[in-house]
Design an enzyme around this catalytic site. Structure first.
Site, mmCIF file in Angstrom:
data_model
loop_
_atom_site.group_PDB
_atom_site.id
_atom_site.type_symbol
_atom_site.label_atom_id
_atom_site.label_comp_id
_atom_site.label_asym_id
_atom_site.label_seq_id
_atom_site.Cartn_x
_atom_site.Cartn_y
_atom_site.Cartn_z
ATOM 1 N N HIS A 96 0.850 -1.199 0.000
ATOM 2 C CA HIS A 96 0.000 0.000 0.000
ATOM 3 C C HIS A 96 0.890 1.256 0.000
ATOM 4 C CE1 HIS A 96 -2.854 3.030 1.346
ATOM 5 N NE2 HIS A 96 -3.820 2.210 0.963
ATOM 6 N N GLU A 145 -4.254 2.352 -7.192
ATOM 7 C CA GLU A 145 -4.613 3.439 -6.273
ATOM 8 C C GLU A 145 -3.689 4.620 -6.513
ATOM 9 O OE1 GLU A 145 -6.677 1.918 -2.240
ATOM 10 O OE2 GLU A 145 -4.614 2.580 -2.083
HETATM 11 P P1 PGA Z 1 -9.693 5.793 0.699
HETATM 12 O O1 PGA Z 1 -8.483 4.795 0.899
HETATM 13 O O2 PGA Z 1 -10.871 4.976 0.229
HETATM 14 O O3 PGA Z 1 -9.918 6.395 2.060
HETATM 15 O O4 PGA Z 1 -9.294 6.801 -0.323
HETATM 16 C C1 PGA Z 1 -8.225 3.773 -0.010
HETATM 17 C C2 PGA Z 1 -6.939 3.097 0.377
HETATM 18 O O5 PGA Z 1 -5.984 3.821 0.723
HETATM 19 O O6 PGA Z 1 -6.838 1.866 0.358
#
Ligand code: PGA
Length: 232
Positions: A96, A145
Site C-alpha cells: 500500500h 490506487e
Molecule cells: P480511501 O483509501 O478509500 O480512504 O481513499 C483507499 C486506500 O488507501 O486503500
C-alpha cells in the site's frame, strides 16, 4: 460471471468492540454469491475476533490483513509471517502507498512479501500507484490506487478526496492486463463511496474496489456493496 471484489481497508482503526459491531451489522447484509468476494481487512490486533465473529455468524465475508512479513516465521521480532497469518486470513494487502511512504517499503520487499503470501496460500493484493509500479510474475490481483485519489494524505493529513476519473482507471486496468495477461484482476481504490462506486464497477476492465475511509462506517459499506452489485 466474473468476480466482483469489494475490499474494506480499515487501516489503523477500530477497537475490538467497534470491529465486532461492524461485523454484526455488515455480515447479515452480504449475499452469498460465488462471484461476490467481500473482504474485510482489520488491524492485526482485532483479526482473530473478527474471524471468530464471521465464523459464528456464518457470514460470507473473507478476512484479510493489511501487510505481512517478507520473512518466514522465526526470529523476526514484531513481524507477522504469512505462514502464521494463514490461520486467520484469506488475503493480504501488500505494498500500500502508505507503507511505501511511511515505512520505506521497496519494490523488492514487496515482491518478497508477495512470495511469502503465495507460499502460504494467501491471496496477495498488490497496490500499484500507476503504470510504472512493477507487478511481479505470478501476481493475480492488483489494486490501482493513484496517490492523489486516496482520501487522506499518505501521512494521515487531509487528502484531496477526489477519486480518479473512472475512464482513466479503466485504461490503467487495461494496460496492466495487456502486460500481465487477461487473468489478472484489477481493482480501483481511492475515495470510493456508495455514490461513486457504480462508475468504477461498470467499467469492464475493473474487477472491484479497495475502500478505505468509507469502509469504516457499516451503513456506508453496505451501500457500497449493494451499489457495486447493481453496477456489475
Ligand atoms: P480511501 O483509501 O478509500 O480512504 O481513499 C483507499 C486506500 O488507501 O486503500
Amino acid at each position: 460471471m466474473k468476480n466482483l471484489w469489494i475490499v474494506a481497508n480499515w487501516k489503523s482503526n477500530k477497537t475490538i468492540e467497534e470491529a465486532l459491531e461492524w461485523v454484526g451489522k455488515v455480515g447479515p447484509k452480504i449475499k452469498k454469491e460465488d462471484f461476490l468476494k467481500v473482504v474485510v481487512c482489520p488491524t492485526f490486533s482485532v483479526l482473530s475476533e473478527v474471524k471468530k465473529a464471521i465464523q459464528v455468524g456464518n457470514f460470507p465475508l473473507l478476512v484479510g490483513c493489511q501487510d505481512l512479513s517478507p520473512f518466514d516465521k522465526g526470529a523476526y521480532t514484531g513481524e507477522e509471517s504469512a505462514s502464521l497469518l494463514k490461520q486467520l486470513v484469506d488475503l493480504a494487502i501488500i505494498g500500500h502507498s502508505e507503507r511505501r511512504y511511511n515505512f520505506g517499503e521497496t519494490d523488492q520487499q514487496i515482491e518478497n512479501k508477495l512470495t511469502r503470501a503465495s507460499q502460504a496460500d494467501i491471496i496477495g493484493l498488490l497496490c500499484v500507484q500507476g503504470n510504472e509500479t512493477p507487478v511481479p510474475k505470478g501476481c493475480q490481483l492488483i489494486a490501482y490506487e493513484p496517490i492523489s485519489a486516496i482520501s487522506t494524505g499518505l501521512d494521515n493529513t487531509p487528502g484531496s478526496g477526489q477519486p480518479e476519473d473512472p475512464l482513466n482507471a479503466s485504461s490503467i486496468a487495461t494496460f496492466f492486463k495487456q502486460q500481465h495477461g487477461q487473468d489478472l484482476e484489477v481493482l480501483y481504490g481511492g475515495s470510493v463511496t456508495g455514490k461513486n462506486v457504480k462508475q468504477f464497477i461498470s467499467q469492464k476492465e475493473i474487477n472491484g474496489v479497495l475502500v478505505g475511509n468509507a469502509s469504516l462506517d457499516a451503513t456506508e459499506f453496505i451501500k457500497i456493496v449493494e451499489e457495486a452489485i447493481n453496477g456489475a
